[in-house]
Design a protein around this motif. Structure first.
Motif, PDB file in Angstrom:
ATOM      1  N   ARG A 270      10.768  30.665 -70.210  1.00 29.40           N
ATOM      2  CA  ARG A 270      10.686  29.711 -69.107  1.00 29.40           C
ATOM      3  C   ARG A 270       9.384  29.924 -68.351  1.00 29.40           C
ATOM      4  NH1 ARG A 270      15.853  27.464 -67.263  1.00 29.40           N
ATOM      5  NH2 ARG A 270      17.356  28.015 -68.853  1.00 29.40           N
ATOM      6  N   THR A 271       8.736  28.833 -68.063  1.00 32.16           N
ATOM      7  CA  THR A 271       7.474  28.894 -67.340  1.00 32.16           C
ATOM      8  C   THR A 271       7.570  27.990 -66.129  1.00 32.16           C
ATOM      9  OG1 THR A 271       6.307  29.202 -69.429  1.00 32.16           O
ATOM     10  CG2 THR A 271       4.984  28.571 -67.540  1.00 32.16           C
ATOM     11  N   PHE A 272       7.145  28.506 -65.002  1.00 30.84           N
ATOM     12  CA  PHE A 272       7.135  27.741 -63.770  1.00 30.84           C
ATOM     13  C   PHE A 272       5.688  27.549 -63.366  1.00 30.84           C
ATOM     14  CE2 PHE A 272       7.077  27.767 -59.078  1.00 30.84           C
ATOM     15  CZ  PHE A 272       7.736  26.573 -58.871  1.00 30.84           C
ATOM     16  N   LEU A 273       5.244  26.308 -63.360  1.00 27.16           N
ATOM     17  CA  LEU A 273       3.863  25.997 -63.008  1.00 27.16           C
ATOM     18  C   LEU A 273       3.849  25.109 -61.779  1.00 27.16           C
ATOM     19  CD1 LEU A 273       2.508  25.197 -66.585  1.00 27.16           C
ATOM     20  CD2 LEU A 273       2.174  27.302 -65.267  1.00 27.16           C
ATOM     21  N   PRO A 274       3.698  25.706 -60.597  1.00 29.04           N
ATOM     22  CA  PRO A 274       3.692  24.884 -59.383  1.00 29.04           C
ATOM     23  C   PRO A 274       2.390  24.090 -59.276  1.00 29.04           C
ATOM     24  CG  PRO A 274       3.214  27.148 -58.847  1.00 29.04           C
ATOM     25  CD  PRO A 274       3.535  27.118 -60.310  1.00 29.04           C
ATOM     26  N   THR A 275       2.468  22.926 -58.664  1.00 28.85           N
ATOM     27  CA  THR A 275       1.282  22.133 -58.392  1.00 28.85           C
ATOM     28  C   THR A 275       1.205  21.867 -56.910  1.00 28.85           C
ATOM     29  OG1 THR A 275       2.493  20.079 -58.783  1.00 28.85           O
ATOM     30  CG2 THR A 275       1.314  21.004 -60.657  1.00 28.85           C
ATOM     31  N   PHE A 276       0.015  21.885 -56.391  1.00 35.76           N
ATOM     32  CA  PHE A 276      -0.194  21.699 -54.963  1.00 35.76           C
ATOM     33  C   PHE A 276      -1.238  20.628 -54.742  1.00 35.76           C
ATOM     34  CE2 PHE A 276       0.928  26.122 -55.713  1.00 35.76           C
ATOM     35  CZ  PHE A 276       2.045  26.256 -54.880  1.00 35.76           C
ATOM     36  N   LYS A 277      -1.047  19.872 -53.691  1.00 35.86           N
ATOM     37  CA  LYS A 277      -2.044  18.884 -53.299  1.00 35.86           C
ATOM     38  C   LYS A 277      -2.525  19.257 -51.900  1.00 35.86           C
ATOM     39  CE  LYS A 277      -0.278  15.018 -55.911  1.00 35.86           C
ATOM     40  NZ  LYS A 277       0.146  13.622 -55.882  1.00 35.86           N
TER      41      LYS A 277
END
Length: 72
Positions: A61-68
């Motif tokens: 499992r991979t968690f890749l957060p994205t932010f703006k």
């Protein structure tokens, strides 16, 4: 696979405590490894996670957060 899980547990314990030395049993033999950095331990944990996932037939499992930033 039990040996991989034991290795991973030893690496996670070392990472949590800040030690660079890890001891674990593998194939009835006690192994002692000294890592150069915490990054090496993290890489070893990731490699073991991939091996465990391959043996169990699942993907890690991979968690890749994205932010703006700012307003749109």
């Amino acid at each position: 696979m039990d040996e991989l899980i034991a290795q991973r547990a030893a690496l996670v314990a070392a990472r949590s405590s800040g030690h660079l030395e890890v001891e674990f049993n593998s194939g009835g033999t006690r192994h002692r490894m000294i890592y150069r950095s915490m990054a090496d331990i993290i890489a070893a944990i990731a490699a073991i996670d991939r091996d465990i996932a391959a043996l169990s037939g699942t993907r890690p499992r991979t968690f890749l957060p994205t932010f703006k930033t700012g307003f749109e």
